[in-house]
Design a protein around this motif. Structure first.
Motif, mmCIF file in Angstrom:
data_model
loop_
_atom_site.group_PDB
_atom_site.id
_atom_site.type_symbol
_atom_site.label_atom_id
_atom_site.label_comp_id
_atom_site.label_asym_id
_atom_site.label_seq_id
_atom_site.Cartn_x
_atom_site.Cartn_y
_atom_site.Cartn_z
ATOM 1 N N ASN A 87 0.815 -1.224 0.000
ATOM 2 C CA ASN A 87 0.000 0.000 0.000
ATOM 3 C C ASN A 87 0.847 1.272 0.000
ATOM 4 O O ASN A 87 0.423 2.299 -0.516
ATOM 5 C CB ASN A 87 -1.008 0.004 1.155
ATOM 6 C CG ASN A 87 -0.379 -0.041 2.537
ATOM 7 O OD1 ASN A 87 0.706 0.482 2.773
ATOM 8 N ND2 ASN A 87 -1.074 -0.672 3.470
ATOM 9 N N GLU A 114 -11.651 3.819 7.029
ATOM 10 C CA GLU A 114 -11.269 5.031 6.310
ATOM 11 C C GLU A 114 -9.774 5.065 5.991
ATOM 12 O O GLU A 114 -9.359 5.433 4.897
ATOM 13 C CB GLU A 114 -11.643 6.264 7.136
ATOM 14 C CG GLU A 114 -11.308 7.588 6.457
ATOM 15 C CD GLU A 114 -11.670 8.782 7.310
ATOM 16 O OE1 GLU A 114 -11.309 9.921 6.925
ATOM 17 O OE2 GLU A 114 -12.296 8.594 8.374
ATOM 18 N N GLY A 115 -8.957 4.664 6.960
ATOM 19 C CA GLY A 115 -7.510 4.675 6.738
ATOM 20 C C GLY A 115 -7.080 3.719 5.642
ATOM 21 O O GLY A 115 -6.108 3.981 4.926
ATOM 22 N N VAL A 117 -8.889 2.920 2.948
ATOM 23 C CA VAL A 117 -9.240 3.556 1.678
ATOM 24 C C VAL A 117 -8.235 4.654 1.348
ATOM 25 O O VAL A 117 -7.786 4.788 0.203
ATOM 26 C CB VAL A 117 -10.674 4.125 1.730
ATOM 27 C CG1 VAL A 117 -11.003 4.867 0.441
ATOM 28 C CG2 VAL A 117 -11.680 2.992 1.960
ATOM 29 N N GLN A 118 -7.858 5.432 2.337
ATOM 30 C CA GLN A 118 -6.885 6.505 2.120
ATOM 31 C C GLN A 118 -5.550 5.959 1.636
ATOM 32 O O GLN A 118 -4.866 6.592 0.827
ATOM 33 C CB GLN A 118 -6.682 7.301 3.412
ATOM 34 C CG GLN A 118 -7.861 8.170 3.799
ATOM 35 C CD GLN A 118 -7.618 8.909 5.106
ATOM 36 O OE1 GLN A 118 -6.685 8.609 5.846
ATOM 37 N NE2 GLN A 118 -8.462 9.886 5.389
ATOM 38 N N THR A 121 -5.548 5.605 -2.025
ATOM 39 C CA THR A 121 -6.059 6.788 -2.721
ATOM 40 C C THR A 121 -4.916 7.749 -3.002
ATOM 41 O O THR A 121 -4.048 7.964 -2.158
ATOM 42 C CB THR A 121 -7.143 7.485 -1.876
ATOM 43 O OG1 THR A 121 -8.237 6.582 -1.671
ATOM 44 C CG2 THR A 121 -7.641 8.747 -2.555
ATOM 45 N N TYR A 122 -4.927 8.325 -4.203
ATOM 46 C CA TYR A 122 -3.915 9.327 -4.565
ATOM 47 C C TYR A 122 -4.595 10.408 -5.404
ATOM 48 O O TYR A 122 -5.336 10.092 -6.342
ATOM 49 C CB TYR A 122 -2.771 8.681 -5.364
ATOM 50 C CG TYR A 122 -1.728 9.684 -5.793
ATOM 51 C CD1 TYR A 122 -0.798 10.194 -4.886
ATOM 52 C CD2 TYR A 122 -1.681 10.148 -7.107
ATOM 53 C CE1 TYR A 122 0.143 11.137 -5.263
ATOM 54 C CE2 TYR A 122 -0.738 11.083 -7.502
ATOM 55 C CZ TYR A 122 0.169 11.575 -6.576
ATOM 56 O OH TYR A 122 1.102 12.507 -6.959
ATOM 57 N N GLY A 124 -7.080 12.172 -4.746
ATOM 58 C CA GLY A 124 -8.526 12.108 -4.658
ATOM 59 C C GLY A 124 -9.163 10.932 -5.384
ATOM 60 O O GLY A 124 -10.379 10.797 -5.384
ATOM 61 N N LEU A 126 -9.387 6.666 -6.001
ATOM 62 C CA LEU A 126 -9.110 5.344 -5.452
ATOM 63 C C LEU A 126 -8.408 4.494 -6.515
ATOM 64 O O LEU A 126 -8.930 4.300 -7.603
ATOM 65 C CB LEU A 126 -10.410 4.659 -5.030
ATOM 66 C CG LEU A 126 -10.261 3.232 -4.481
ATOM 67 C CD1 LEU A 126 -9.603 3.258 -3.103
ATOM 68 C CD2 LEU A 126 -11.633 2.544 -4.413
ATOM 69 N N ARG A 352 -3.942 3.896 9.963
ATOM 70 C CA ARG A 352 -3.601 5.034 9.107
ATOM 71 C C ARG A 352 -2.466 4.657 8.157
ATOM 72 O O ARG A 352 -1.488 4.022 8.558
ATOM 73 C CB ARG A 352 -3.167 6.233 9.959
ATOM 74 C CG ARG A 352 -2.819 7.470 9.144
ATOM 75 C CD ARG A 352 -2.297 8.599 10.017
ATOM 76 N NE ARG A 352 -3.295 9.097 10.956
ATOM 77 C CZ ARG A 352 -3.063 10.076 11.824
ATOM 78 N NH1 ARG A 352 -1.868 10.648 11.892
ATOM 79 N NH2 ARG A 352 -4.025 10.480 12.636
ATOM 80 N N ALA A 356 -0.365 8.581 3.735
ATOM 81 C CA ALA A 356 -1.633 9.296 3.548
ATOM 82 C C ALA A 356 -1.437 10.793 3.375
ATOM 83 O O ALA A 356 -2.122 11.424 2.569
ATOM 84 C CB ALA A 356 -2.564 9.034 4.734
ATOM 85 N N GLN A 357 -0.508 11.387 4.099
ATOM 86 C CA GLN A 357 -0.338 12.835 4.040
ATOM 87 C C GLN A 357 0.788 13.274 3.116
ATOM 88 O O GLN A 357 0.682 14.311 2.469
ATOM 89 C CB GLN A 357 -0.070 13.388 5.450
ATOM 90 C CG GLN A 357 -1.218 13.199 6.408
ATOM 91 C CD GLN A 357 -1.112 14.095 7.612
ATOM 92 O OE1 GLN A 357 -1.284 15.304 7.518
ATOM 93 N NE2 GLN A 357 -0.828 13.506 8.765
#
Length: 393
Positions: A87, A114-115, A117-118, A121-122, A124, A126, A352, A356-357
């Protein structure tokens, strides 16, 4: 560059590209895993063949050169129809334009944490479906805890107290990996994040307090100074040998612990204070659909990816590989059927993604964090100053 291993999977030996087969045949690529992991995944893929009516051919690539191989395939436009990625690799491959957004292909992730899916995700969009995940928890030697009349700690203060009491002779209260590598950062992140630490702004009082916790454990000799060099495998060896009463580690250690006959339980990591959410790093693989130019095959690939993320697939993969289903609706059933995984299941809501960030820039933050850990535990630096110094470097 990695050399292809013998590629025999659900539908027999596979070609090295998707080739001219009809749209009902797809080529799935994954890193070579253990015999057990491959067997379980092949069982799930066989079910997906029956469910979707699509023939799935598999291609296994040596794990040591897997990402390099994927990057080469992306450059030469020879990616397979279905691609497994760690991931943490999704942002890098998605950024190159090699992956197809999944929602336009009809793929859904309803009920997924949620974490999770994030993590896939890149920008915005999936790009992947992750059916199972791993993280870390606190393993306790139940015999040593019972002998001391103690329960597994649930807060940082309880962790320090319990570890101190359990430190006797050549047995330390707790063991963890504080190595100068991603392993050290991975083990520290739950403490950092759960206390409000943020990798976009590392030198904060919240992050420093988490680092102070580790410093306190080492200074009190409740944790060995050797944590500075221990890998997670080394930590597990200490626990098996009875030289650590508790350890921070992952479910991948279950087989060796069971073989050694250790009496243990895995519980959720201690939180900064009672009732605080535990935020843990999300590990594991995600399934993606590369942009191959063949719309019919990409549609078939999307059906396979959706099947891999189904409830049935999650439960089979989770039970067979000691991993956590990522659909939160399955948590209760899974924990009941797999009680030794409950400590990990309890942490699902706070999982998380490391990227993600920061996406591909996460590696820089990781280096900053493990550099500060080393500075504090070896040189006695104050946590906040160590974090500032590491970020400046």
């Amino acid at each position: 560059m990695a050399v292809l291993s013998t590629a025999c999977g659900v539908a027999g030996c596979a070609p090295t590209s998707s080739g001219p087969e009809d749209a009902q045949t797809v080529l799935l690529q994954r890193p070579a895993g253990s015999t057990n992991d491959t067997k379980i995944y092949d069982s799930v893929l066989a079910t997906c063949e029956k469910t979707t009516g699509i023939t799935i051919k598999t291609q296994d690539i040596p794990s040591s050169g897997y990402l390099a191989k994927v990057l080469q395939q992306a450059s030469s436009k020879t990616l397979p129809d279905v691609l497994m990625l760690d991931n943490g690799e999704v942002p890098q491959i998605a950024e190159s334009g090699a992956l197809a957004p999944l929602k336009p292909l009809g793929v859904t992730t309803n009920g997924f944490a949620e974490g999770v899916v994030q993590a896939s995700t890149y920008g915005g969009e999936l790009y992947g479906v992750q059916p199972v995940a791993n993280t870390i928890a606190l393993f306790v030697n139940t015999e040593l805890l019972a002998a001391a009349g103690l329960k597994a700690p649930t807060t940082w203060d309880e962790l320090k107290r319990t570890a101190s009491i359990l430190t006797k002779g050549d047995t330390y209260g707790v063991a963890f990996s504080a190595a100068a590598s991603e392993e050290g950062t991975f083990q520290f992140l739950p403490f950092f994040w759960s206390n409000g630490g943020d990798e976009t702004n590392i030198p904060t009082s919240e992050g420093a307090a988490a680092l102070q916790l580790w410093k306190d454990l080492v200074i009190a000799h409740a944790a060995s100074e050797s944590v500075l060099t221990w890998t997670q495998a080394d930590v597990n060896d200490q626990f098996i040998a009875g030289k650590a009463a508790m350890m921070i580690n992952g479910p991948w250690q279950f087989p060796s612990l069971d073989k050694a006959g250790v009496k243990y339980e895995a519980v959720a990591l201690p939180a900064p204070q009672l009732g605080a959410e535990i935020v843990s790093p999300l590990g594991g693989e995600t399934w993606t659909v590369p942009v191959t130019g063949n719309k019919e095959k990409m549609a078939s690939a999307a059906q396979v990816v959706q099947c891999l993320g189904s409830d049935a697939s999650q439960l089979e993969l989770g039970s067979g590989r000691n991993l956590i289903p990522t659909n939160e609706n399955l948590a209760g059933q899974y924990a009941q059927e797999n009680p030794k995984m409950k400590g990990f299941v309890d942490q699902i809501p706070g999982l998380r993604a490391r990227t993600a960030q920061l996406g591909p820039d996460y590696a820089k933050a990781s280096q900053t964090i493990y550099t500060a850990i080393q500075d504090v535990l070896t040189g006695g630096a104050e946590p906040l100053e160590a974090l500032r110094r590491a970020e400046t470097k």
